[in-house]
Design an enzyme around this catalytic site. Structure first.
Site, short mmCIF file in Angstrom:
data_model
loop_
_atom_site.label_atom_id
_atom_site.label_comp_id
_atom_site.label_asym_id
_atom_site.label_seq_id
_atom_site.Cartn_x
_atom_site.Cartn_y
_atom_site.Cartn_z
CB SER B 34 28.55 50.65 103.27
OG SER B 34 28.28 49.70 104.27
CG ASP B 192 35.49 47.49 105.73
OD1 ASP B 192 34.95 47.39 106.84
OD2 ASP B 192 34.86 47.73 104.68
CG HIS B 225 32.62 50.01 106.85
ND1 HIS B 225 32.70 49.17 105.77
CD2 HIS B 225 31.36 50.53 106.82
CE1 HIS B 225 31.53 49.16 105.12
NE2 HIS B 225 30.71 49.99 105.73
#
Lengths: 245, 245
Positions: B34, B192, B225
């Protein structure tokens, strides 16, 4: 907030009264986009003898999936937190505009798409006020979103919005499919982030499992949820065939 | 809010000072998930001689796309609107917890997925308090999300969060690719919703167009995610090959 909750069933029963008043007792099809598709599907289980066909565009499917429902909760939270909302007893001359704007910003963003926001651009909103220099300086995409929201927010009533969200969060026809006599045509948009195509695909599977006739036609487009309103031309021949068969 | 803005470049320069202090002058690879992947990529253009490989997991790509940036703005808006925030000069004993909770609710929801929320369920949070009976009655999925958020929100500082969001909104290495000497491995997660796989695919295309070596390995998973943290075992052999070549 003393008004009783309303549901999609209530919406449909009211529409039925209007048709009764007009002397209409059978429909060729019931069609609608987004929340309108939920009403169309509700029609097919509420008054099955009247509804031979349902056209469900950019649809949540046969119920509001918990993910979409949780996102809707995120829409209402800033209204409830706005001091001007005042537990629902706001002065109509001073409504909770900040909360309503936040709700509408999130709703609008989700109804758009990566491609549309990409066109808004990554540049500063104002070249003389670069976002790298101050928290008060905005990016162009955020500023354009603010413009859209500020133009629309004053036209929406906060309590009406909250009741509407709850009505759709309660929408669920899954245990009433056996009452339907309709054929279904689902038309999701491939880039839709509000009700992604897999929700329509699941609905088609569930209807078929219940012995009903259901098909899916994917609308192409990079405009997100709103392509369900602008890209209908793609479905012309499919719609014609669906309506005459 | 008088503190100057910080950027991902600042994060990386600080990390470089730590490595200098430790006497480390070359890295095997820089990796992160991320926002961590943004830092890893920033390393490769900031100190190219030190970085032969970058592993970018659940990554925004080479910049924050305006859509993701606009969603990040939706995270900060409720904090700015919380009266307790007080223009950033809040009493640390009475922080803007409502705004922070709304920010975290949206962030958490986006980091999850349809399947995870589906497991939370569509039922009422309390059987005796059905959501059809009162606006005050919650669905289970919303109540579970509230629990997660209430547990985490007090640990986050609102101003720190706002500065962090701006830092990542400013992240953009696109005009510095010619400085890189690294090979890149992008690992998006198929489900995601924060940084969808197409952002990694675009980054790989852009790196290749700049004459750099870049590949993509898709992590399977329905957890959204956060699968970027839990599903790394799938990449074991790909990672080994990437690190020894």
């Amino acid at each position: 907030m003393d008004f009783p909750l309303v549901t999609v069933t209530d919406f449909v029963r009211l529409q039925k009264r209007l048709l009764d008043h007009l002397g209409i007792d059978r429909l060729v099809a019931v069609a609608g986009p987004s929340g309108g598709s939920a009403q169309a599907i509700q029609w097919s289980v509420e008054y099955p003898e009247m509804v031979p066909r349902v056209i469900a565009v950019i649809s949540p499917g046969l119920y509001i999936h918990p993910y979409a429902a949780a996102m809707m909760d995120c829409w209402t939270k800033p209204i409830l937190a706005d001091p001007a909302w005042n537990g629902g007893h706001y002065d109509v001359a001073k409504p909770p505009l900040e909360g309503m704007s936040q709700a509408l910003r999130l709703l609008t963003l989700t109804a758009l798409s990566y491609d549309v926001l990409g066109e808004f651009g990554y540049a500063p909103a104002d070249e003389a006020r670069h976002p790298a220099d101050s928290l008060a300086h905005e990016f162009k995409a955020d500023a354009m979103l603010s413009e859209i929201v500020q133009a629309r927010a004053p036209a929406l009533d906060a309590n009406s919005f909250i009741y509407m969200v709850r009505a759709f969060k309660l929408y669920d026809v899954r245990d009433r499919l056996h009452q339907s006599m309709a054929r279904y045509l689902f038309m999701p948009v491939e880039s839709d982030l509000v009700f992604p195509p897999h929700l329509s695909a699941t609905a088609v599977e569930m209807l078929r499992a219940a012995g009903l006739d259901a098909e899916l036609f994917m609308l192409k487009g990079n405009g997100g949820h709103l392509d369900g309103l602008t890209q209908m031309d793609q479905a012309r021949s499919v719609l014609c065939a669906f309506l005459v068969n």
